[in-house]
Scaffold this motif. Structure first.
Motif, PDB file in Angstrom:
ATOM      1  N   SER A   3      17.731  14.343 -18.475  1.00 12.93           N
ATOM      2  CA  SER A   3      17.931  13.420 -17.399  1.00 12.93           C
ATOM      3  C   SER A   3      17.121  13.925 -16.293  1.00 12.93           C
ATOM      4  O   SER A   3      17.230  15.162 -16.184  1.00 12.93           O
ATOM      5  CB  SER A   3      19.340  13.021 -17.224  1.00 12.93           C
ATOM      6  OG  SER A   3      19.981  12.662 -18.457  1.00 12.93           O
ATOM      7  N   VAL A   6      20.139  13.223 -12.381  1.00 16.73           N
ATOM      8  CA  VAL A   6      22.281  14.249 -12.380  1.00 16.73           C
ATOM      9  C   VAL A   6      22.087  14.289 -11.216  1.00 16.73           C
ATOM     10  O   VAL A   6      22.388  15.166 -10.305  1.00 16.73           O
ATOM     11  CB  VAL A   6      21.578  15.006 -13.093  1.00 16.73           C
ATOM     12  CG1 VAL A   6      23.497  15.280 -13.365  1.00 16.73           C
ATOM     13  CG2 VAL A   6      20.623  15.148 -14.565  1.00 16.73           C
ATOM     14  N   ASP A  24      29.423  10.295 -11.004  1.00 18.38           N
ATOM     15  CA  ASP A  24      28.928  10.561 -12.026  1.00 18.38           C
ATOM     16  C   ASP A  24      27.424   9.723 -12.228  1.00 18.38           C
ATOM     17  O   ASP A  24      27.907   8.709 -12.585  1.00 18.38           O
ATOM     18  CB  ASP A  24      29.502  11.494 -12.787  1.00 18.38           C
ATOM     19  CG  ASP A  24      30.562  12.558 -12.579  1.00 18.38           C
ATOM     20  OD1 ASP A  24      30.266  12.986 -11.789  1.00 18.38           O
ATOM     21  OD2 ASP A  24      32.013  12.184 -13.010  1.00 18.38           O
ATOM     22  N   GLU A  26      24.099   9.481 -14.970  1.00 21.04           N
ATOM     23  CA  GLU A  26      22.666  11.086 -15.026  1.00 21.04           C
ATOM     24  C   GLU A  26      21.213   9.170 -15.666  1.00 21.04           C
ATOM     25  O   GLU A  26      22.034   8.736 -16.532  1.00 21.04           O
ATOM     26  CB  GLU A  26      22.817  11.467 -16.616  1.00 21.04           C
ATOM     27  CG  GLU A  26      23.643  12.378 -16.056  1.00 21.04           C
ATOM     28  CD  GLU A  26      24.069  13.448 -17.193  1.00 21.04           C
ATOM     29  OE1 GLU A  26      23.194  13.312 -18.297  1.00 21.04           O
ATOM     30  OE2 GLU A  26      25.172  14.468 -17.720  1.00 21.04           O
TER      31      GLU A  26
END
Length: 255
Positions: A3, A6, A24, A26
């Motif tokens: 990714s 991130v 979180d 990605e």
């Protein structure tokens, strides 16, 4: 391929206000992410932490594998950023401003002209290229801001309300450009226009009160609307997610 963006366990506190609570994220190449949320949800704060303009209380951000806290200059070379308001020096012309940005990005000689010409062409700024920024309409200011974000051909694009102030034809052109650019880049697009998410994005995230409440495709988001809602389905789902209002409008979704 790993990714390009991130973000892990991002948190941000402003005194007693917990603005972002453990996000979180990605984003790989080839993905255009629509980043959605009501005012005060933590959307802008999250984007500012990802771009390094705001230090997180805790958590990490890696751009193209570079930790932005450890090497902020190298990390910021990896992305193009269109912030809210598209700031620029008011007395510079469009091409002077883009040449200034090219020099700031480290380009020299013929490469400056090449980069400026390419960016002007990509967002159709030819008619105002010698016009001072302060005299431009809001739409052309946004397009100039997008041109500077594209100037160094980055692998990551972070765009805050990219079509704000554009007329319908300009919106269509910019949306088509974003879809094209998203083919081999990671794109984060912050918007309040749900129609734009449907038209451009391959993924949608909705945050509220500093937390991710939905993460999926626009089609998956729309599918969460009740069957008897036949119009403004994404608007209805957005309201459900961010307010808890599950009431269905009568007469096929009219409000």
């Amino acid at each position: 391929m790993p990714s390009r963006v991130v973000a892990a366990k991002l948190e941000k506190r402003f005194g007693h206000i917990h603005a972002v609570q453990g996000i979180d994220l990605e984003i790989p190449s080839g993905q255009v992410l629509g980043f959605l949320g009501p005012n005060g949800a933590g959307k802008s704060t999250t984007m500012r932490m990802i771009t390094g303009f705001l230090e997180p209380t805790s958590g990490t951000v890696h751009l193209e594998g570079i930790n932005i806290a450890d090497d902020p200059i190298a990390a910021k070379r990896t992305f193009g950023y269109l912030p809210e308001g598209a700031p620029a020096y008011p007395d510079m012309t469009v091409e002077e401003f883009l040449a200034f940005i090219a020099h700031a990005r480290g380009f020299r000689g013929k490469e400056v002209k090449t980069r400026v010409e390419r960016s002007i062409g990509r967002v159709n700024l030819q008619s105002v290229r010698r016009q001072a920024f302060e005299t431009l309409s809001k739409g052309y200011k946004r397009r100039t801001g997008l041109a500077q974000a594209l100037l160094h051909d980055p692998g990551i694009l972070i765009l805050d309300e990219p079509t704000d102030g554009l007329d319908p034809n300009q919106k269509f052109e910019v949306r088509e450009l974003i879809k094209e650019l998203g083919g081999d880049r990671a794109v984060i697009l912050s918007t309040h226009i749900l129609e734009e998410v449907e038209a451009v994005c391959t993924r949608a995230i909705v945050i509220n009160l500093g937390r991710i409440m939905f993460d999926g495709t626009p089609a998956q988001m729309e599918a969460r609307a009740p069957r008897d809602i036949t119009k403004n389905r994404m608007d209805h789902v957005f309201r459900m997610i961010t307010t808890g209002d599950t009431s269905a409008p009568s007469r096929g979704g009219r409000r």
